[in-house]
Scaffold this active site. Structure first.
Site, short mmCIF file in Angstrom:
data_model
loop_
_atom_site.label_atom_id
_atom_site.label_comp_id
_atom_site.label_asym_id
_atom_site.label_seq_id
_atom_site.Cartn_x
_atom_site.Cartn_y
_atom_site.Cartn_z
N LYS A 52 0.84 -1.21 0.00
CA LYS A 52 0.00 0.00 0.00
C LYS A 52 0.87 1.25 0.00
O LYS A 52 0.59 2.21 -0.72
CB LYS A 52 -0.95 -0.03 1.21
CG LYS A 52 -2.07 -1.05 1.01
CD LYS A 52 -2.84 -1.38 2.26
CE LYS A 52 -3.81 -2.54 1.95
NZ LYS A 52 -4.51 -3.07 3.11
N GLN A 96 -4.97 -1.71 9.11
CA GLN A 96 -4.77 -3.05 8.54
C GLN A 96 -5.41 -4.11 9.43
O GLN A 96 -5.14 -4.18 10.63
CB GLN A 96 -3.25 -3.30 8.38
CG GLN A 96 -2.92 -4.60 7.68
CD GLN A 96 -3.42 -4.65 6.23
OE1 GLN A 96 -3.30 -3.70 5.46
NE2 GLN A 96 -4.00 -5.78 5.86
N ASP A 119 -11.26 2.38 3.02
CA ASP A 119 -11.48 0.93 2.88
C ASP A 119 -12.96 0.64 2.58
O ASP A 119 -13.30 -0.46 2.16
CB ASP A 119 -11.11 0.21 4.19
CG ASP A 119 -9.81 -0.57 4.05
OD1 ASP A 119 -9.41 -0.85 2.90
OD2 ASP A 119 -9.21 -0.90 5.09
#
Ligand code: NDP
Length: 280
Positions: A52, A96, A119
């Site tokens: 990422k 995460q 997200d």
């Protein structure tokens, strides 16, 4: 011979397009950073986090890394999120997953400002998607829509069977296919006669988390098969939920693992970040 849907190439195209957009945004003074928060040092998570950060560097946006020790308390993590929510430079917050067992993931997801929820997991983002309003889309399902569209595979009017109903893949996948005018069937571990149901699919999307489970008996001749699963086989090679060698000769198009759905998830995360920077 089935078309091999090339997620590596399509994700690269998307990142190139985003790089150009970011350059234009910079010229207009629109800047922003993605905050990437990792708790603990799970090796798989570390790989995702690194990818990422690399994707941010490629498209030209700043990433701020927060690597917290495994023993970080829920309170400490929530207080970091509050701080990031209030930081005007931060346009996207990514925590995460999975988090260590002592931290409530739902609580953490809900603490992220919906304006920075790149997200697409916050209930507000999920609700907006369900009723067709603007909001961040969850990256893996949004990436699959892009894979289909950019491979010129028609969705409208097709019968799509989704195997799996998780909050991060199966359910949002079904909603997005519905939005694209597919006729959608959702299946799960209690579904009866799974092979028969799957054989009705023009587009079969498999997100069950069972290594090489879906064989030829689940697939109609000419179906498009999208494999979301990621696993390591006995020889430590990456594989999906689908028996690729068995299904490829029957399918009209199929995603490989690796190089199918996987790279799309990060490309769509970058897309959400660029959208967030655009909106200020
Ligand atoms: P989950 O384990 O959360 O969900 C799996 C789903 O599959 C559940 O709904 C479950 O049903 C269903 N299922 C399991 N076994 C069967 C069965 N025998 N028959 C029918 N349905 C079954 O997994 P995720 O959705 O999070 O992930 C799925 C896979 O995708 C994993 O391999 C994961 O690693 C991968 N993944 C890949 C990503 C990428 O970027 N490529 C991103 C996210 C995930 P029930 O609800 O009844 O238990």
């Amino acid at each position: 011979m089935a078309l091999r849907i090339d997620g590596k190439k399509i994700s690269q195209q998307i990142k190139e397009e985003l790089k150009e957009k970011v350059a234009l945004q910079k010229a207009e003074g629109k800047l922003g950073a993605l905050a990437v928060v990792q708790v603990g040092a799970d090796p798989a998570s570390s790989v995702y986090v690194r990818n990422k950060k690399n994707a941010c560097a490629f498209i030209g946006i700043e990433s701020l890394a927060y690597e917290l020790p495994e023993e970080t308390s829920e309170e400490e993590l929530l207080s970091l999120i509050t701080e990031l929510n209030g930081n005007p430079k931060v346009k996207g917050i990514l925590v995460q997953l999975p988090l260590p067992a002592h931290i409530n993931e739902d609580k953490v997801i809900q603490a992220i400002s919906p304006k920075k929820d790149v997200d697409g997991f916050h209930p507000q983002s999920v609700g907006a998607m369900a009723i067709g309003e603007k909001g961040f889309l969850p990256c893996t399902p949004a990436g699959i829509i892009q894979l289909l569209k950019r491979s010129n595979l028609e969705i409208s009017g097709k019968h799509c069977v989704v195997v799996g109903r998780s909050n991060i893949v199966g359910k949002p996948m079904a909603l997005l296919m519905l939005r694209e005018n597919a006729t959608v069937t959702i299946t799960h571990s209690k579904t009866k006669n799974l092979p028969e149901v799957c054989r009705q699919a023009d587009i079969l999307i498999v997100a069950m988390g069972r290594p090489q489970y879906i064989g030829a008996e689940y697939v109609k001749e000419g179906a498009v098969v999208i494999d979301v699963g990621i696993h390591r086989d006995a020889g430590n090679k990456l594989c999906g939920d689908v028996k690729f060698d068995e299904v490829e000769p029957i399918a009209s198009a199929i995603t490989p693992v690796p190089g199918g759905v996987g790279p799309m998830t990060i490309a769509m995360l970058m897309d959400n970040c660029v959208q967030s920077i655009e909106e200020g």
